[in-house]
Design a protein around this motif. Structure first.
Motif, PDB file in Angstrom:
ATOM      1  N   TYR A 181       0.846  -1.124   0.007  1.00 32.32           N
ATOM      2  CA  TYR A 181      -0.084   0.088   0.039  1.00 32.32           C
ATOM      3  C   TYR A 181       0.771   1.212  -0.163  1.00 32.32           C
ATOM      4  O   TYR A 181       1.734   1.524   0.782  1.00 32.32           O
ATOM      5  CB  TYR A 181      -0.888  -0.001   1.260  1.00 32.32           C
ATOM      6  N   PHE A 182       0.990   1.988  -1.219  1.00 34.34           N
ATOM      7  CA  PHE A 182       1.738   3.159  -1.284  1.00 34.34           C
ATOM      8  C   PHE A 182       0.814   4.309  -1.201  1.00 34.34           C
ATOM      9  O   PHE A 182      -0.223   4.445  -1.586  1.00 34.34           O
ATOM     10  CB  PHE A 182       2.152   2.990  -2.701  1.00 34.34           C
ATOM     11  N   GLU A 183       1.527   5.408  -0.495  1.00 33.15           N
ATOM     12  CA  GLU A 183       0.959   6.935  -0.562  1.00 33.15           C
ATOM     13  C   GLU A 183       2.061   7.692  -1.352  1.00 33.15           C
ATOM     14  O   GLU A 183       3.042   8.057  -0.752  1.00 33.15           O
ATOM     15  CB  GLU A 183       0.808   7.412   0.790  1.00 33.15           C
ATOM     16  N   PHE A 184       1.968   8.030  -2.576  1.00 30.90           N
ATOM     17  CA  PHE A 184       2.910   8.367  -3.201  1.00 30.90           C
ATOM     18  C   PHE A 184       2.611  10.182  -3.481  1.00 30.90           C
ATOM     19  O   PHE A 184       1.696  10.577  -3.044  1.00 30.90           O
ATOM     20  CB  PHE A 184       2.774   8.072  -4.792  1.00 30.90           C
ATOM     21  N   SER A 185       3.751  10.865  -3.631  1.00 30.54           N
ATOM     22  CA  SER A 185       3.797  12.167  -3.887  1.00 30.54           C
ATOM     23  C   SER A 185       2.956  12.493  -5.436  1.00 30.54           C
ATOM     24  O   SER A 185       3.187  11.684  -6.215  1.00 30.54           O
ATOM     25  CB  SER A 185       5.293  12.735  -3.977  1.00 30.54           C
ATOM     26  N   LYS A 186       2.770  13.585  -5.774  1.00 31.90           N
ATOM     27  CA  LYS A 186       2.146  14.026  -6.927  1.00 31.90           C
ATOM     28  C   LYS A 186       3.212  14.072  -8.097  1.00 31.90           C
ATOM     29  O   LYS A 186       2.747  14.028  -9.302  1.00 31.90           O
ATOM     30  CB  LYS A 186       1.372  15.416  -6.684  1.00 31.90           C
ATOM     31  N   THR A 187       4.527  13.763  -7.932  1.00 30.85           N
ATOM     32  CA  THR A 187       5.540  13.772  -8.918  1.00 30.85           C
ATOM     33  C   THR A 187       6.160  12.541  -8.890  1.00 30.85           C
ATOM     34  O   THR A 187       7.031  12.401  -9.698  1.00 30.85           O
ATOM     35  CB  THR A 187       6.672  15.001  -8.679  1.00 30.85           C
ATOM     36  N   PHE A 188       5.528  11.378  -8.458  1.00 32.80           N
ATOM     37  CA  PHE A 188       6.117   9.979  -8.535  1.00 32.80           C
ATOM     38  C   PHE A 188       6.091   9.576  -9.846  1.00 32.80           C
ATOM     39  O   PHE A 188       4.974   9.719 -10.648  1.00 32.80           O
ATOM     40  CB  PHE A 188       5.173   9.261  -7.524  1.00 32.80           C
ATOM     41  N   SER A 189       7.228   8.870 -10.083  1.00 29.99           N
ATOM     42  CA  SER A 189       7.316   8.050 -11.360  1.00 29.99           C
ATOM     43  C   SER A 189       8.408   6.942 -11.384  1.00 29.99           C
ATOM     44  O   SER A 189       9.606   7.401 -10.547  1.00 29.99           O
ATOM     45  CB  SER A 189       7.479   9.048 -12.593  1.00 29.99           C
ATOM     46  N   ASN A 190       8.147   5.899 -11.615  1.00 32.20           N
ATOM     47  CA  ASN A 190       9.136   4.883 -11.767  1.00 32.20           C
ATOM     48  C   ASN A 190       9.443   4.521 -13.027  1.00 32.20           C
ATOM     49  O   ASN A 190       8.917   4.647 -14.247  1.00 32.20           O
ATOM     50  CB  ASN A 190       8.601   3.632 -11.119  1.00 32.20           C
ATOM     51  N   LYS A 191      10.657   3.741 -13.138  1.00 28.08           N
ATOM     52  CA  LYS A 191      11.499   3.407 -14.638  1.00 28.08           C
ATOM     53  C   LYS A 191      10.826   2.499 -15.276  1.00 28.08           C
ATOM     54  O   LYS A 191      10.938   2.250 -16.412  1.00 28.08           O
ATOM     55  CB  LYS A 191      13.015   3.318 -14.384  1.00 28.08           C
ATOM     56  N   GLY A 192      10.029   1.601 -14.816  1.00 29.28           N
ATOM     57  CA  GLY A 192       9.224   0.570 -15.153  1.00 29.28           C
ATOM     58  C   GLY A 192       9.975  -0.900 -14.879  1.00 29.28           C
ATOM     59  O   GLY A 192      11.219  -0.655 -14.428  1.00 29.28           O
ATOM     60  N   GLU A 193       9.150  -1.721 -15.039  1.00 27.04           N
ATOM     61  CA  GLU A 193       9.777  -3.222 -14.594  1.00 27.04           C
ATOM     62  C   GLU A 193       8.928  -4.238 -15.302  1.00 27.04           C
ATOM     63  O   GLU A 193       7.847  -3.856 -15.896  1.00 27.04           O
ATOM     64  CB  GLU A 193       9.588  -3.477 -13.273  1.00 27.04           C
ATOM     65  N   LYS A 194       9.300  -5.448 -15.135  1.00 26.41           N
ATOM     66  CA  LYS A 194       8.561  -6.840 -15.832  1.00 26.41           C
ATOM     67  C   LYS A 194       9.213  -7.856 -14.858  1.00 26.41           C
ATOM     68  O   LYS A 194      10.059  -8.146 -14.476  1.00 26.41           O
ATOM     69  CB  LYS A 194       8.787  -6.760 -17.435  1.00 26.41           C
ATOM     70  N   HIS A 195       8.017  -8.580 -14.786  1.00 30.25           N
ATOM     71  CA  HIS A 195       8.338  -9.891 -13.954  1.00 30.25           C
ATOM     72  C   HIS A 195       7.190 -11.092 -14.511  1.00 30.25           C
ATOM     73  O   HIS A 195       6.478 -10.858 -15.161  1.00 30.25           O
ATOM     74  CB  HIS A 195       8.128  -9.571 -12.513  1.00 30.25           C
ATOM     75  N   ASN A 196       7.682 -12.180 -13.912  1.00 27.80           N
ATOM     76  CA  ASN A 196       7.054 -13.445 -14.352  1.00 27.80           C
ATOM     77  C   ASN A 196       5.760 -13.897 -13.592  1.00 27.80           C
ATOM     78  O   ASN A 196       5.561 -14.977 -13.394  1.00 27.80           O
ATOM     79  CB  ASN A 196       8.039 -14.629 -14.616  1.00 27.80           C
ATOM     80  N   PHE A 197       5.219 -12.933 -12.866  1.00 30.89           N
ATOM     81  CA  PHE A 197       3.883 -12.943 -12.647  1.00 30.89           C
ATOM     82  C   PHE A 197       2.863 -11.627 -12.725  1.00 30.89           C
ATOM     83  O   PHE A 197       3.398 -10.830 -13.094  1.00 30.89           O
ATOM     84  CB  PHE A 197       4.130 -13.302 -10.801  1.00 30.89           C
ATOM     85  N   TRP A 198       1.520 -12.230 -12.300  1.00 25.10           N
ATOM     86  CA  TRP A 198       0.567 -11.086 -12.254  1.00 25.10           C
ATOM     87  C   TRP A 198       0.695 -10.016 -11.468  1.00 25.10           C
ATOM     88  O   TRP A 198       1.065 -10.283 -10.371  1.00 25.10           O
ATOM     89  CB  TRP A 198      -0.769 -11.686 -12.304  1.00 25.10           C
ATOM     90  N   GLU A 199       0.317  -8.888 -11.912  1.00 21.37           N
ATOM     91  CA  GLU A 199       0.154  -7.694 -11.050  1.00 21.37           C
ATOM     92  C   GLU A 199      -1.308  -6.886 -11.175  1.00 21.37           C
ATOM     93  O   GLU A 199      -1.550  -6.809 -12.349  1.00 21.37           O
ATOM     94  CB  GLU A 199       1.161  -6.766 -11.349  1.00 21.37           C
ATOM     95  N   ILE A 200      -1.785  -6.650 -10.115  1.00 21.69           N
ATOM     96  CA  ILE A 200      -3.012  -5.796 -10.137  1.00 21.69           C
ATOM     97  C   ILE A 200      -2.475  -4.394  -9.293  1.00 21.69           C
ATOM     98  O   ILE A 200      -2.082  -4.286  -8.386  1.00 21.69           O
ATOM     99  CB  ILE A 200      -4.192  -6.558  -9.277  1.00 21.69           C
TER     100      ILE A 200
END
Length: 301
Positions: A22-41
């Motif tokens: 459970y994340f509480e992000f800032s309004k400027t948050f951004s990640n570089k991206g990722e991939k993995h061998n399982f599902w994500e919601i």
């Protein structure tokens, strides 16, 4: 008399849970991206966010979720206007019907699905507590978290099944409820909306009752059934959540936030904030709160 046993067939089988955050992000948050061998919601609990998938960029508003299939490159960012609260759960599921979610990425949850997802988040956060701070939990808290791993699995599978059913029926699942319950839900929604837009007011329970023409006993019953707490406690929780949002968007200083939320002084604001979150507003500003775990704890044969 002999009874014939009927084996139960599982169309959707969540084999293991990988992460829960459970994340509480800032309004400027951004990640570089990722991939993995399982599902994500990825589910937006508050605010707005942008999720990039192989089908493009999806703007997610409160109540929206998006699926990322295994080995799909994806990234997440704030929309730039709000500081979002995001719930992310990743899991392993190789059931054939999951191919549907590789084609259909984004969903706006209906009332029935939101109820399921709320329970999923609640049990997921219980699971986080058990994994990250087991020694600090009381005996009552540990007992109240009994079998939360199984419930996470059950709620997740139930959500997936109902999303598939809804698509195949092409209509919203009917909600079976009484007129009285509908009226109680509508009244609770009105009270919550009023509190959210009037956080600076020093409201008492008596004043809220008078405004909505309802008795103290009745309002406590319907409000606690819906939110799990009383009106004033809920309002105080809203103030803290709004304060955290204000801190993350970095527009107001702490004194201004205190005034915007109706606190009598910044000292009282700081004490109330720390009592609720375990840290002062300044500490929260330096380290945005993150609750999560990354150990696969839920496995099935």
């Amino acid at each position: 008399m002999k009874f014939k046993h009927h084996p139960l067939r599982n169309e959707i089988n969540v084999r293991s849970l990988v992460t829960c955050f459970y994340f509480e992000f800032s309004k400027t948050f951004s990640n570089k991206g990722e991939k993995h061998n399982f599902w994500e919601i990825v589910y937006v609990d508050k605010g707005e966010a942008k999720a990039r998938t192989k089908t493009g960029v999806h703007l997610l508003k409160q109540g929206d979720l998006v699926f990322h299939e295994p080995n799909e490159f994806h990234n997440l960012s704030s929309s730039g206007d709000t500081a979002p609260n995001i719930f992310i759960i990743t899991f392993v599921c190789t059931s054939d019907p999951m191919s549907f979610f590789a084609k259909h990425k984004k969903f706006r949850l209906g009332e029935f699905e939101r109820t399921i997802f709320t329970q999923l988040m609640r049990e997921g956060l219980h699971l986080i507590d058990l994994k990250t701070k087991p020694s600090s939990l009381s005996k009552e808290e540990r007992e109240s978290h009994f079998a939360c791993e199984q419930l996470v699995s059950n709620y997740l599978e139930t959500l997936l099944i109902h999303l598939l059913r809804h698509h195949h029926r092409n209509e919203e699942r009917p909600i079976v409820s009484s007129t009285r319950k509908n009226q109680a839900n509508l009244l609770t929604d009105q009270i919550i909306a009023f509190l959210e837009t009037n956080l600076a007011g020093k409201w008492t329970l008596q004043q809220v009752c008078a405004k909505f023409g309802i008795g103290r006993t009745q309002i406590n019953i319907i409000f606690k059934e819906r939110t799990g707490c009383g009106v004033i406690e809920y309002m105080n929780q809203l103030r803290v959540e709004k304060a955290k949002e204000y801190i993350r968007i970095e527009v107001y200083n702490l004194t201004e936030i205190s005034e915007l939320l109706g606190y009598s002084s910044i000292h009282y604001f700081s004490r109330h904030f720390k009592k609720t979150t375990g840290m002062t507003p300044s500490e929260y500003a330096r380290s945005i709160n993150l609750r999560g775990w990354e150990v696969s704890v839920l496995k099935k044969t």
